[in-house]
Each structure stands twice: as C-alpha cells, then as structure tokens.
Design an enzyme around this catalytic site. Structure first.
Site, PDB file in Angstrom:
ATOM      1  N   GLY A  19      68.849  46.031  59.263  1.00 47.46           N
ATOM      2  CA  GLY A  19      67.727  47.152  59.910  1.00 47.46           C
ATOM      3  C   GLY A  19      66.745  47.679  58.865  1.00 47.46           C
ATOM      4  O   GLY A  19      66.396  47.149  57.848  1.00 47.46           O
ATOM      5  N   ASP A  39      76.503  51.430  52.153  1.00 40.41           N
ATOM      6  CA  ASP A  39      76.473  51.449  53.769  1.00 40.41           C
ATOM      7  C   ASP A  39      78.024  51.383  53.997  1.00 40.41           C
ATOM      8  O   ASP A  39      78.901  51.021  53.151  1.00 40.41           O
ATOM      9  CB  ASP A  39      75.986  49.952  54.167  1.00 40.41           C
ATOM     10  CG  ASP A  39      75.746  49.969  55.858  1.00 40.41           C
ATOM     11  OD1 ASP A  39      76.846  50.203  56.351  1.00 40.41           O
ATOM     12  OD2 ASP A  39      74.568  49.936  56.257  1.00 40.41           O
ATOM     13  N   ASP A  63      81.996  55.179  53.385  1.00 35.99           N
ATOM     14  CA  ASP A  63      81.617  56.340  54.777  1.00 35.99           C
ATOM     15  C   ASP A  63      80.821  57.454  54.155  1.00 35.99           C
ATOM     16  O   ASP A  63      81.529  58.390  53.747  1.00 35.99           O
ATOM     17  CB  ASP A  63      82.991  56.480  55.488  1.00 35.99           C
ATOM     18  CG  ASP A  63      82.604  57.717  56.604  1.00 35.99           C
ATOM     19  OD1 ASP A  63      81.480  57.912  56.754  1.00 35.99           O
ATOM     20  OD2 ASP A  63      83.639  57.994  57.286  1.00 35.99           O
ATOM     21  N   ASN A  90      68.875  56.559  54.970  1.00 32.03           N
ATOM     22  CA  ASN A  90      68.504  55.952  56.388  1.00 32.03           C
ATOM     23  C   ASN A  90      69.604  55.936  57.096  1.00 32.03           C
ATOM     24  O   ASN A  90      69.523  55.958  58.264  1.00 32.03           O
ATOM     25  CB  ASN A  90      68.251  54.642  55.638  1.00 32.03           C
ATOM     26  CG  ASN A  90      68.094  53.556  57.082  1.00 32.03           C
ATOM     27  OD1 ASN A  90      67.355  53.792  57.772  1.00 32.03           O
ATOM     28  ND2 ASN A  90      69.219  52.642  56.921  1.00 32.03           N
ATOM     29  N   SER A 142      63.526  61.101  63.429  1.00 33.08           N
ATOM     30  CA  SER A 142      63.256  60.440  64.619  1.00 33.08           C
ATOM     31  C   SER A 142      62.026  60.981  65.387  1.00 33.08           C
ATOM     32  O   SER A 142      62.146  62.304  65.270  1.00 33.08           O
ATOM     33  CB  SER A 142      64.553  60.492  65.525  1.00 33.08           C
ATOM     34  OG  SER A 142      64.395  59.804  66.688  1.00 33.08           O
ATOM     35  N   TYR A 155      72.379  63.507  69.407  1.00 29.77           N
ATOM     36  CA  TYR A 155      71.359  62.702  68.343  1.00 29.77           C
ATOM     37  C   TYR A 155      70.211  63.590  68.110  1.00 29.77           C
ATOM     38  O   TYR A 155      69.745  63.683  66.778  1.00 29.77           O
ATOM     39  CB  TYR A 155      71.023  61.553  69.054  1.00 29.77           C
ATOM     40  CG  TYR A 155      70.142  60.587  68.293  1.00 29.77           C
ATOM     41  CD1 TYR A 155      70.378  60.002  67.018  1.00 29.77           C
ATOM     42  CD2 TYR A 155      68.642  60.642  68.381  1.00 29.77           C
ATOM     43  CE1 TYR A 155      69.554  59.157  66.427  1.00 29.77           C
ATOM     44  CE2 TYR A 155      67.928  59.997  67.914  1.00 29.77           C
ATOM     45  CZ  TYR A 155      68.136  59.193  66.655  1.00 29.77           C
ATOM     46  OH  TYR A 155      67.328  58.639  65.799  1.00 29.77           O
ATOM     47  N   LYS A 159      69.031  65.249  64.441  1.00 31.49           N
ATOM     48  CA  LYS A 159      67.723  64.819  63.876  1.00 31.49           C
ATOM     49  C   LYS A 159      66.725  66.017  63.724  1.00 31.49           C
ATOM     50  O   LYS A 159      66.054  65.834  62.760  1.00 31.49           O
ATOM     51  CB  LYS A 159      66.887  63.383  64.714  1.00 31.49           C
ATOM     52  CG  LYS A 159      67.734  62.195  64.530  1.00 31.49           C
ATOM     53  CD  LYS A 159      67.808  61.767  63.078  1.00 31.49           C
ATOM     54  CE  LYS A 159      68.400  60.310  63.027  1.00 31.49           C
ATOM     55  NZ  LYS A 159      68.476  59.955  61.576  1.00 31.49           N
ATOM     56  N   PRO A 185      60.659  57.086  62.688  1.00 29.40           N
ATOM     57  CA  PRO A 185      60.280  56.044  63.292  1.00 29.40           C
ATOM     58  C   PRO A 185      60.424  56.097  64.682  1.00 29.40           C
ATOM     59  O   PRO A 185      60.897  57.175  65.193  1.00 29.40           O
ATOM     60  CB  PRO A 185      61.305  54.893  62.804  1.00 29.40           C
ATOM     61  CG  PRO A 185      62.480  55.895  62.053  1.00 29.40           C
ATOM     62  CD  PRO A 185      61.899  57.186  62.086  1.00 29.40           C
TER      63      PRO A 185
END
Length: 249
Positions: A19, A39, A63, A90, A142, A155, A159, A185
C-alpha cells in the site's frame, strides 16, 4: 525527471509491506534515500524493490504498537546507516466497527496501531535526529477528520490524536532542526483499502471529491517526499490534506 533530493538520507517507513508504505519507500529510494522498511508482515518484497533501484535497504518485521518490540528493534534502526534522518509513520488500520459493538479492547487496539506506534517510533529515532541537527517526521493521519463517517469512532479519535501529537511533537523538536508534519489521504485503492472499505465505497467516495477518481498510493508520495526533504525546512506542525478535494465538502 526525478532529482536525488534525498541523497544520503536514511529513511524509516512503517507499514512498508504494501500500500502507501511500499509506494513511499520506493519513491524515497528513487530520490536517493536508503530505506528501513518496517511492518508487522514481512517487508521483503519492498526491500527487494528498493535494492533494484540501487539503494541500500533492510526489512524489519515487528509489531510497532508494542513498546517492548520497538525497544527491541531500535538498535537495528540506528545501526543500519549510523543514524535515522527520516521517519514516515504510515502503519495503521481502519476498521469499521458499529458503536454498540465497539469494546474497550478493540478501542485500545486501534489506538495502539494508529497512534501509539507513531509515538513509539518517534521516540526511538528522535535522539539520532537531534544529534545530527536534522530530521523529518511525517505522520499519516486521515481526511475522515473533516467528514462524518459512521462506524469509525475509534479510528477517527485515533487519527485526531495523530494531528494533535504532530503539532505538539513539532513544537518540542523544532529547536533541533527536526520538522514534524501530518498527511491526510483519502480512502484509496490499495490492498488495505479494497479489503476494509471495498470498491463500491471507494467509487462512492470518489464521486464526492472534486477530482472524481479513486485515490491510489502514488497520490500521496510527492507530498510525503516534500515534507521529508530540505525543501520543507520552514514548514512544521502542519496537516496537509491529499484527498482529491473531498474535505471541501
């Protein structure tokens, strides 16, 4: 023609197994940076792609929502290039959870991945940046913060915390030549976006934007690269929205 605006820089990109993360890592590499791809899933494919571009790269599977895990990988982060110049936070998740089904454990999980990980990674590398007198931290937030989206209480709260964290961190790190900014984004056609949001919703979102096409990972990389370069030296504590004009609604 891409110029090597990041030549000699060492960049850490989290959520780099696919992604946005893969796209950001590759673009930073094209512009001259060496890459540490982090990741919870193996980032080996991203590492291989960066190396094909002629840049040094290493992958770390961890993690990063876990403080002990971040402490464990910190020496590896700093040993790869002797320092860290750029951190792109990210990594994140964006599940829809009905409010009446949302429990505290899920609330904490979403916060840990979206917000705690950014704090943990920033504190892991900021001393290295301070020693160098130069650093760039870019946090992914976001555009949902400017919208009313059902089923995203945890969420959107997480954010929103990223935006506040960005402003506060920028204030404390500015004296050391370190800038901190956030990028928002839109819902985009990535592997995660297609899995958690679905193509029907992505197409619906696109029709509400000024630019009426579904966003893709490459739509944000230029902004991230700008914010992680010398060109943005006088820009910090800002939140930049890259969403095709959706937040104008």
């Amino acid at each position: 023609m891409i110029t090597e605006t990041h030549s000699g820089r060492v960049a850490v990109v989290t959520g780099a197994a696919g992604g946005f993360g893969t796209a950001i890592a590759l673009e930073l590499a094209r512009r001259g940076a060496d890459i540490i791809a982090v990741d919870i899933h193996s980032p080996d494919a991203t590492v291989s792609a960066v190396r094909e571009l002629g840049r040094k790269a290493t992958g770390i599977t961890a993690d990063i929502s876990n403080a002990d895990a971040v402490a464990g990988i910190t020496p590896e982060l700093l040993d790869f290039g002797g320092r860290v110049d750029i951190l792109v936070n990210n990594a994140g998740v964006f599940p829809f959870v009905d409010l009446f089904e949302l429990n505290y454990a899920e609330w904490r999980r979403i916060f840990a991945i979206n917000t705690d990980s950014q704090f943990l990674m920033a504190t892991a590398v900021m001393r290295s940046m301070r020693e160098s007198g130069w650093g760039r931290i870019v946090n992914l937030a976001s555009n949902s913060l400017g919208l009313a989206v059902s089923g995203m209480v945890a969420y959107m709260a997480a954010k929103g915390a990223v935006v506040g964290f960005t402003r506060a961190l920028a204030t404390d790190l500015a004296p050391y030549g370190i800038t901190v900014n956030a990028v928002c984004p839109t819902a985009s056609r990535t592997s995660g976006g297609e899995k958690f949001i679905g193509n029907e919703v992505l197409e619906h979102v696109a029709q509400m934007q000024a630019i009426k096409r579904v966003g893709v990972a490459s739509d944000i990389v230029g902004t991230v690269c700008f914010l992680s370069s010398d060109d943005s030296a006088f820009m910090t504590a800002q939140t930049v929205v890259c969403d095709g004009g959706l937040m104008r609604v």
